[in-house]
Design an enzyme around this catalytic site. Structure first.
Site: not given
Length: 267
Positions: A148, A158
């Protein structure tokens, strides 16, 4: 016919990879040829079976179903075993399974934080190793690890887990250079999928121009894999944003990440 294994295959980017690879295009399949057979991996057996039937009927490919929960050792081991099968080899692995947690650090339970590391890091490490070992023996193959753009912004577990995916993939690609095995970290931005809904995240504050189409993203990613890239940011808008991010002090980037919460997510 070549075979691709996709984790998190039933929705979002994983489903887009399945559609593209089943349809086949020599110029958009990572240089591995067109019309892949598929091994579809996810937790929901019913959705997997429906997806496999649809792809078989539409494209005439074989679609195998493998139900596995990558937050559990048994699930990871089941996929490792399939990747290690020399009689039915996997030519392309797409490590796409992942999820987001709603909330900042200390607002999310430690069990959920550890589960994220299990899926985003341990599973990616183990599955990449199982696939790459078999591919190196044959002298060909590819691995796409979905990360990401959050990997480049300080923003909790994350972002940290996706940063690990990028660093790991780049290092493994360097170590396997010349073996015929290509590895690439895919770093998308906001993609319209089930990702945010599953995590209970609102997206009203995300500008429309920041949203990406999953099918176009996958086409660009496979093209980057074919060209030998080890990191793919498959959109000019996000390439520009990440270029600017390199010039911004890390302490300011951290503030941006905190205000955004945990709403970056590709899957």
């Amino acid at each position: 016919m070549t075979t691709a294994l996709i984790t998190g295959a039933t929705a979002g980017i994983g489903a887009a990879f399945a559609r593209r690879l089943a349809a086949g295009s020599a110029s958009q399949a990572g240089g591995l040829g067109g019309g892949h057979n598929l091994v579809l991996v996810a937790r929901d057996t019913k959705r997997l079976q429906e997806q496999a039937t649809e792809l078989h009927d539409r494209h005439g490919i074989e679609a195998e179903v493998l139900t596995a929960d990558l937050s559990e050792d048994d699930g990871i081991a089941a996929v490792e075993e399939r990747l290690a099968d020399r009689k039915n080899p996997i030519d392309l692995l797409v490590n796409n399974a992942g999820f987001g947690n709603k909330g900042r650090f200390l607002e999310v339970s430690m069990a959920d934080e550890l589960m994220m590391l299990k899926v985003h890091c341990e599973a990616v490490l183990r599955l990449t190793a199982a696939a790459a070992e078999a591919m190196r023996e044959r002298g060909r193959g590819g691995v796409v690890n979905v990360a990401s753009v959050a990997a480049f912004v300080p923003r909790g577990t994350y972002g940290a887990s996706k940063s690990w995916v990028v660093q790991f993939t780049q290092g493994a690609a360097r170590d396997l250079a010349g073996s015929g095995v290509r590895l690439m970290a895919l770093c998308p931005g906001f993609v319209r999928t089930e990702f945010h809904e599953r995590a209970g995240m609102g997206t009203d504050n995300v500008p429309r121009w920041m949203w990406l189409d999953a099918d176009k993203l996958v086409a660009a990613a496979l093209s980057d894999l074919e060209r030998g890239k080890t990191v793919s940011i498959p959109d000019p808008r996000y390439k520009a944003l990440m270029g600017v991010a390199k010039l911004v002090p890390r302490r300011l980037l951290g503030g941006v990440g905190s205000r955004a919460g945990r709403k970056y997510g590709p899957q």
